[in-house]
Design an enzyme around this catalytic site. Structure first.
Site, PDB file in Angstrom:
ATOM      1  N   LYS A  94      14.096  11.359  39.425  1.00 47.45           N
ATOM      2  CA  LYS A  94      15.158  10.365  39.224  1.00 47.45           C
ATOM      3  C   LYS A  94      16.006  10.315  40.496  1.00 47.45           C
ATOM      4  CE  LYS A  94      18.819   9.201  35.842  1.00 47.45           C
ATOM      5  NZ  LYS A  94      19.539   9.645  34.638  1.00 47.45           N
ATOM      6  N   SER A 111      19.326   6.106  30.879  1.00 48.01           N
ATOM      7  CA  SER A 111      19.358   5.657  32.251  1.00 48.01           C
ATOM      8  C   SER A 111      18.168   6.096  33.091  1.00 48.01           C
ATOM      9  CB  SER A 111      20.638   6.158  32.920  1.00 48.01           C
ATOM     10  OG  SER A 111      20.645   7.575  32.989  1.00 48.01           O
ATOM     11  N   SER A 127      20.049  10.038  28.059  1.00 48.87           N
ATOM     12  CA  SER A 127      19.256   9.387  29.109  1.00 48.87           C
ATOM     13  C   SER A 127      17.905   9.989  29.417  1.00 48.87           C
ATOM     14  CB  SER A 127      20.062   9.297  30.395  1.00 48.87           C
ATOM     15  OG  SER A 127      20.973   8.249  30.293  1.00 48.87           O
TER      16      SER A 127
HETATM   17  N1  GLN Z   1      23.579   5.467  27.709  1.00 46.16           N
HETATM   18  C1  GLN Z   1      24.641   6.434  27.843  1.00 46.16           C
HETATM   19  C2  GLN Z   1      25.665   5.916  28.812  1.00 46.16           C
HETATM   20  O1  GLN Z   1      25.527   4.836  29.240  1.00 46.16           O
HETATM   21  C3  GLN Z   1      24.074   7.756  28.304  1.00 46.16           C
HETATM   22  C4  GLN Z   1      23.739   7.795  29.728  1.00 46.16           C
HETATM   23  C5  GLN Z   1      23.176   9.095  30.201  1.00 46.16           C
HETATM   24  O2  GLN Z   1      22.787   9.957  29.405  1.00 46.16           O
HETATM   25  N2  GLN Z   1      23.206   9.272  31.500  1.00 46.16           N
HETATM   26  O3  GLN Z   1      26.591   6.567  29.159  1.00 46.16           O
END
Ligand code: GLN
Length: 499
Positions: free
Chosen positions: A81, A156, A180
């Site tokens: 990532k 994400s 995420s």
């Molecule tokens: N979708 C969640 C957010 O937008 C979690 C994101 C994540 O785990 N990085 O914050």
């Protein structure tokens, strides 16, 4: 076992490389060719360096030929990532503000995996600064779900899930702040784990919400995911919240696949209204399956989970507003209006206005507001109290059961664009995953079938106490083995993959 390296598991690849049956160079080249073939459609990668990957692979082959023991994943390719710093590749967090930034050091996760002989294929797309659930918040274009290119791969860490699901990489790293890793794993038909907070190092991972951020693994099988988990985990003195304790025996657990005698709790608050019927159907079948394998299943109520999403959307933006203050046009990446006509403050604010996307700005504003004097107690303070209640609910539950289960996500992969303009709908994708982040314990998502109405993957979430990550792998492996036998391994062979 397939002879196409892109269809083999990381475990099989590692064994074949160690025995000399395959070279890391051949395996790496096959994956680079696959990327060249399909990534125009999938857009999983922000950066691929063919020559650097081949050079790493040949170096590992040389070390192995000289008799070095680098561990079970030596020579196996991986995608990172783009939130993990890497000295030999740019790291952008999918933001304009870091365009072209070349970090001067490796994240601990990147470093440990290099040391274990894994070959970095490239850096994967993501929602900007890990804020989102669809990868549509990337400044560099959306990634697509390999099961259906008109749908999101989750987020994400959606570039990582898309890459592994499309056979472009056998393994990938991600980070899980609110879901995420688990959410993209679920909607791409993969295994993904959120380790215990502090079980994997945050050093060199660009910070979003430091009390929640957790690096973790993606794989196509439970064992592959466990091998990666074990390869990068463990105490790191460079991360002040790293836990100084042995890594839970996740690889051993992944090979045991045995739930006989385990007590499994179904969280009543994460079970029902607003969930896609096919998701609930596969979830209930998984629970029945676990019972048929000898587990005792009980219903467990965790009332505070109902307020987890609201608490998260105060805590995560608050921490983000503080962490992202470092992007000040002076220290990293983008600098606009640096023409001598503008003062320092103008350069800072114009750079931030141009460099950050709309969701990041929304979070910074929310967080700044929640932390401002006069509102701090009402917003940030109350959210922290809810966090304590969530921890207590988990503690009470784990007094009675070994693990808790729920669907990983309320729906399968949604169409690109469907939630892009509706932040609340997007936030709901993490309804089931967020409580674990707020409490800091361990969880994993394992594929549990395809939803009958759309043929898309469904994930089963398994949650365990802090430092009992091995339990999530044990349950995951049992589900994987039982479903593999029941449906001829159709889920793992991914005949349905659209690319
Ligand atoms: N979708 C969640 C957010 O937008 C979690 C994101 C994540 O785990 N990085 O914050």
């Amino acid at each position: 076992m397939s002879t196409d390296p892109t269809r083999m598991s990381a475990h099989e690849l590692g064994a074949a490389i160690r025995s000399g049956e395959l070279s890391s160079a051949a395996v790496t080249e096959a994956h680079l060719d696959r990327i060249a073939e399909v990534d125009g459609n999938v857009n999983a990668f922000l950066h691929v360096d063919r020559d650097a990957a081949m050079e790493q692979a040949r170096a590992v082959d040389t070390r192995l030929a000289a008799g070095e023991d680098l561990g079970p994943l030596a020579g196996v390719p991986i995608a990172h990532k783009d939130l993990f710093t890497t000295t030999d590749m740019p790291t952008t967090a999918a933001s304009r503000i870091l365009e072209g930034w070349q970090p001067p050091y490796d994240a601990t996760v990147s470093q440990r995996l290099r040391d274990a002989g894994l070959v970095i294929l490239g850096k994967t797309n993501m929602d900007e600064f890990a804020m989102g659930s669809s990868t549509e918040n990337s400044a560099y274009g959306v990634s697509r779900n390999p099961w259906d290119l008109s749908r999101v791969p989750g987020g994400s860490s959606g570039g990582s899930s898309a890459a592994v699901s499309a056979f472009e990489a056998p393994l990938a790293t991600g980070t899980d702040t609110g879901g995420s890793i688990r959410q993209p794993a679920a909607v791409c038909g993969l295994v993904g784990a959120k380790p215990t907070y502090g079980g994997s190092s945050r050093y060199g991972v660009i910070a979003f919400a430091s009390s929640l951020d957790t690096p973790g693994p993606f794989g196509r099988t439970v064992l592959d995911t466990a091998l990666l988990h074990e390869a990068f985990s463990g105490h790191d003195p460079r991360d002040s919240t790293s836990i100084d304790a042995p890594v839970p025996p996740v690889v051993d657990a992944a090979t045991r696949a045995d739930v006989a005698g385990m007590r499994i709790g179904v969280v009543t608050e994460l079970d029902g209204e607003g969930y896609q019927p096919g998701v609930m159907q596969r979830f209930r079948e998984s629970v029945a399956l676990l019972e048929s394998l000898g587990a005792t299943v009980v219903n467990v109520s965790c009332p505070s989970f109902e307020t987890a999403l609201s608490a998260y959307y105060l805590i995560a933006p608050s921490e983000c507003s503080s962490n992202l203050a470092r992007f000040d046009a002076m220290r990293y990446g983008l600098r606009v209006a640096d023409d001598g006509d503008h003062g320092t403050e103008d350069v800072m604010s114009l750079t931030r206005a141009e460099g950050f996307g709309p969701e990041v700005k929304r979070r910074i504003m929310l967080g700044t507001y929640a932390l401002s004097s006069g509102y701090y107690d009402a917003y940030y303070g109350s959210a922290q109290q809810v966090r304590t209640l969530i921890k207590r609910d988990f503690e009470a539950a784990f007094g009675d059961v070994d693990v808790l289960v729920s669907p990983t996500t309320p729906t399968t992969a949604f169409p690109l664009g469907e939630r892009a303009e509706d932040p609340m709908a997007m936030y709901l994708a993490d309804l089931c995953t967020i409580p674990t982040n707020l409490a800091g314990n361990a969880a994993l998502s394992v594929p549990c079938g395809l939803a009958p109405e759309d043929g898309l993957p469904v994930g089963l979430q398994v949650m365990a106490p802090a430092l009992a990550d091995d339990r999530t792998y044990r349950v995951g492996a049992a589900v994987e083995a039982a479903l593999g036998q029941n449906n001829g391994g159709a889920l793992l062979t991914r005949d349905a993959v659209a690319v």
